[in-house]
Design a protein around this motif. Structure first.
Motif, PDB file in Angstrom:
ATOM      1  N   GLU A 158       0.831  -1.212   0.000  1.00 58.94           N
ATOM      2  CA  GLU A 158       0.000   0.000   0.000  1.00 58.94           C
ATOM      3  C   GLU A 158       0.863   1.258   0.000  1.00 58.94           C
ATOM      4  OE1 GLU A 158      -0.740  -2.641   1.797  1.00 58.94           O
ATOM      5  OE2 GLU A 158      -2.715  -3.188   0.988  1.00 58.94           O
ATOM      6  N   ALA A 159       1.936   1.232   0.772  1.00 60.34           N
ATOM      7  CA  ALA A 159       2.834   2.391   0.796  1.00 60.34           C
ATOM      8  C   ALA A 159       3.520   2.579  -0.555  1.00 60.34           C
ATOM      9  CB  ALA A 159       3.874   2.221   1.904  1.00 60.34           C
ATOM     10  N   LEU A 160       3.903   1.472  -1.185  1.00 61.01           N
ATOM     11  CA  LEU A 160       4.536   1.568  -2.499  1.00 61.01           C
ATOM     12  C   LEU A 160       3.550   2.086  -3.543  1.00 61.01           C
ATOM     13  CD1 LEU A 160       6.551  -1.781  -2.472  1.00 61.01           C
ATOM     14  CD2 LEU A 160       7.513   0.534  -2.396  1.00 61.01           C
ATOM     15  N   LEU A 161       2.285   1.625  -3.450  1.00 62.87           N
ATOM     16  CA  LEU A 161       1.269   2.132  -4.363  1.00 62.87           C
ATOM     17  C   LEU A 161       1.086   3.632  -4.179  1.00 62.87           C
ATOM     18  CD1 LEU A 161      -0.980   1.800  -6.443  1.00 62.87           C
ATOM     19  CD2 LEU A 161      -2.499   1.062  -4.583  1.00 62.87           C
ATOM     20  N   ALA A 162       1.038   4.075  -2.923  1.00 64.28           N
ATOM     21  CA  ALA A 162       0.893   5.508  -2.657  1.00 64.28           C
ATOM     22  C   ALA A 162       2.083   6.287  -3.205  1.00 64.28           C
ATOM     23  CB  ALA A 162       0.745   5.746  -1.159  1.00 64.28           C
ATOM     24  N   ARG A 163       3.279   5.733  -3.043  1.00 64.57           N
ATOM     25  CA  ARG A 163       4.471   6.412  -3.553  1.00 64.57           C
ATOM     26  C   ARG A 163       4.449   6.464  -5.080  1.00 64.57           C
ATOM     27  NH1 ARG A 163       7.702  10.418  -3.680  1.00 64.57           N
ATOM     28  NH2 ARG A 163       9.849   9.963  -4.308  1.00 64.57           N
ATOM     29  N   GLY A 164       4.056   5.352  -5.706  1.00 66.21           N
ATOM     30  CA  GLY A 164       3.951   5.336  -7.155  1.00 66.21           C
ATOM     31  C   GLY A 164       2.920   6.323  -7.659  1.00 66.21           C
ATOM     32  N   ASP A 165       1.779   6.400  -6.961  1.00 70.49           N
ATOM     33  CA  ASP A 165       0.750   7.372  -7.324  1.00 70.49           C
ATOM     34  C   ASP A 165       1.301   8.793  -7.262  1.00 70.49           C
ATOM     35  OD1 ASP A 165      -1.324   5.614  -7.864  1.00 70.49           O
ATOM     36  OD2 ASP A 165      -2.111   5.656  -5.828  1.00 70.49           O
ATOM     37  N   ALA A 166       2.028   9.081  -6.183  1.00 71.73           N
ATOM     38  CA  ALA A 166       2.552  10.437  -6.002  1.00 71.73           C
ATOM     39  C   ALA A 166       3.562  10.784  -7.101  1.00 71.73           C
ATOM     40  CB  ALA A 166       3.193  10.575  -4.627  1.00 71.73           C
ATOM     41  N   ILE A 179       8.425   1.907  -9.022  1.00 70.75           N
ATOM     42  CA  ILE A 179       7.851   1.684  -7.692  1.00 70.75           C
ATOM     43  C   ILE A 179       6.609   0.802  -7.783  1.00 70.75           C
ATOM     44  CG2 ILE A 179       6.698   2.829  -5.755  1.00 70.75           C
ATOM     45  CD1 ILE A 179       9.698   3.201  -5.727  1.00 70.75           C
ATOM     46  N   LEU A 180       5.772   1.019  -8.797  1.00 67.45           N
ATOM     47  CA  LEU A 180       4.558   0.224  -8.934  1.00 67.45           C
ATOM     48  C   LEU A 180       4.885  -1.219  -9.291  1.00 67.45           C
ATOM     49  CD1 LEU A 180       2.432   2.926 -10.762  1.00 67.45           C
ATOM     50  CD2 LEU A 180       1.987   2.018  -8.478  1.00 67.45           C
ATOM     51  N   SER A 181       5.948  -1.426 -10.050  1.00 68.27           N
ATOM     52  CA  SER A 181       6.402  -2.800 -10.328  1.00 68.27           C
ATOM     53  C   SER A 181       6.809  -3.487  -9.030  1.00 68.27           C
ATOM     54  CB  SER A 181       7.588  -2.778 -11.299  1.00 68.27           C
ATOM     55  OG  SER A 181       7.205  -2.341 -12.571  1.00 68.27           O
ATOM     56  N   GLN A 182       7.488  -2.753  -8.179  1.00 75.16           N
ATOM     57  CA  GLN A 182       7.903  -3.308  -6.887  1.00 75.16           C
ATOM     58  C   GLN A 182       6.694  -3.649  -6.032  1.00 75.16           C
ATOM     59  OE1 GLN A 182      10.590  -0.733  -4.733  1.00 75.16           O
ATOM     60  NE2 GLN A 182      10.609  -2.049  -2.919  1.00 75.16           N
ATOM     61  N   ALA A 183       5.671  -2.781  -6.071  1.00 80.35           N
ATOM     62  CA  ALA A 183       4.456  -3.028  -5.288  1.00 80.35           C
ATOM     63  C   ALA A 183       3.813  -4.342  -5.711  1.00 80.35           C
ATOM     64  CB  ALA A 183       3.478  -1.873  -5.457  1.00 80.35           C
TER      65      ALA A 183
END
Length: 449
Positions: A158-166, A179-183
């Protein structure tokens, strides 16, 4: 479809383009009487209210020419199920055609329509940028993710998704994709955000021009996502990326064939999805057949597509909802080589929505191709009485083509000069340097000829 498709692949038509560009009357264009209290075209007011109430700001950036935007307005933002979310955000809609919204667009550039932002008003920072259409359930997940990012909550995927979104919200597509690939790699198989993360990853990869990676990601990840509107979106995005992979790339032909199969699966009646999204899949499949050199196959698909669109238009609850399908009906008719099949629908739209520039603008295009040049010029004139912003440049460019077809070279030169002068009066967010350059090149070639 998460990314607007028309004019991405077939140049010169009137869909949600990935190039920058009151067309409809204010009452029919606005969200009212929708269940969400959108503020119209007033970022300063919405920002002040969000700060005062301590809420994040949800922004719908749209354009009157964008069929997906109009589909969202007609079929999604009117859904009573959204009423319970009214207090979660301050709501703002931004018509990107309006010159008064230039400052907002300079701060938050839009490359595809619609784009939804969730902003932190404390820093005027984009927490989420989501491109394209969404169902009510997809919006609800977006609301949750935006609030989580606003509160600084979340850990793990969830944190990675938020970071990717940002990062994507900041326009950093390549970093967002990483980042989203990592999520996705770290998330459990049953992660509730897997579908949305996959859609966001594919959009970021497309934005970063990682077309082959995007196409292969779609093929690898789709089996992990249950059949749904999100699955269909991801299949369409993968096919869009596959169409962008250079033909000389090793394995490109096989890759595109596999993605076409996913696109055909997305059309299954077992998958519930908005009609506009289903139409977008048809468009991609038609383009895939054309790119493969299969004109008969493309025309056969276009016939199925137009039949589908005619049926959806016939059951649309309002004239405004029916116009959602106008641009794709026009496109399908042109692929079939039968432009007249779209003319009655557009003539009816112009009658029903006299404040909307889109029907006469599209009619001008069709009339020109039918050789009805007087009708084309008259339709162009009617469109120019209503259109503004970046889209006015398209109408003027089309008008020059009509004048050339009429043998009126000097008039075409004056029209292009008018377009260039108008473009230079707009901000770069509404008339990109590339758009101005195309007009100048067209003018120079005409003068030289």
């Amino acid at each position: 479809m998460r990314l607007p498709l028309s004019s991405l692949l077939i140049v010169g038509l009137w869909g949600c383009a990935a190039t920058r560009s009151p067309a409809v009357s204010e009452p029919s264009a606005a969200h009212a009487p929708a269940p969400l209290p959108f503020i119209e075209n007033d970022y300063a007011r919405a920002l002040a209210e969000a700060k005062a109430r301590g809420l994040p700001l949800f922004v719908d950036t749209w354009a009157p020419w964008c069929h997906t935007c109009r589909s969202m307005k007609a079929y999604v933002f009117t859904d009573a199920a959204l009423a319970k979310h009214a207090g979660r955000f301050v709501w703002l809609e931004v018509d990107t055609d309006q010159p008064r919204n230039a400052d907002f667009l300079e701060k938050y550039p839009v490359e595809s329509w619609p784009t939804f932002f969730i902003l932190d008003p404390r820093e005027e920072k984009a927490l989420v940028r989501f491109a394209g259409s969404a169902t009510v359930s997809q919006l609800e997940k977006l609301f949750e993710d935006g609030e989580r990012a606003y509160r600084g909550e979340g850990q793990g995927p969830e944190a990675l998704l938020a970071r990717g979104d940002a990062l994507y919200g900041e326009g950093k597509s390549a970093e967002a994709a990483d980042i989203l690939s990592q999520a996705l790699a770290e998330a459990p198989a049953d992660w509730s955000r897997r579908s949305r993360a996959l859609e966001s990853l594919l959009v970021a990869q497309y934005g970063a021009k990682r077309h082959e990676a995007c196409a292969r990601t779609a093929l690898a990840e789709l089996p992990k996502v249950p059949p749904s509107a999100s699955w269909a979106n991801a299949a369409g995005l993968g096919l869009l990326c596959g169409l962008r992979v250079p033909a000389e790339t090793p394995g490109a032909k096989e890759l595109l064939a596999a993605l076409e199969e996913k696109g055909r699966q997305a059309l299954s009646p077992d998958i519930t999805m908005p009609a506009d999204d289903r139409s977008g899949v048809y468009e991609l499949l038609v383009e895939a057949r054309k790119q493969s050199g299969d004109e008969p196959g493309a025309k056969a698909l276009a016939g199925q597509w137009l039949t589908f669109l005619d049926a959806e238009a016939a059951r649309a609850p309002t004239p405004e909802a029916r116009t959602v399908f106008d641009s794709h009906r026009m496109l399908a008719a042109l692929v079939l080589g039968e432009p007249m099949r779209a003319v009655p629908a557009l003539e009816q739209s112009e009658k029903d929505l006299p404040g909307d520039y889109n029907p006469p603008a599209r009619l001008a295009n069709l009339y020109r191709q039918l050789g009805r040049l007087d009708d084309a010029l008259a339709a162009s004139t009617r469109a120019l009485e209503k259109v503004q912003g970046g889209r006015r440049l398209r109408v003027l460019s089309e008008r020059a083509d009509i004048q050339l077809a009429r043998g009126e070279r000097d008039a075409a030169i004056r029209t292009l000069e008018e377009a260039i002068a108008y473009a230079k009066s707009l901000s770069s967010a509404q008339a990109s340097p590339a758009a101005v350059e195309r007009l100048e090149k067209k003018l120079a070639e005409l003068k030289k000829a």
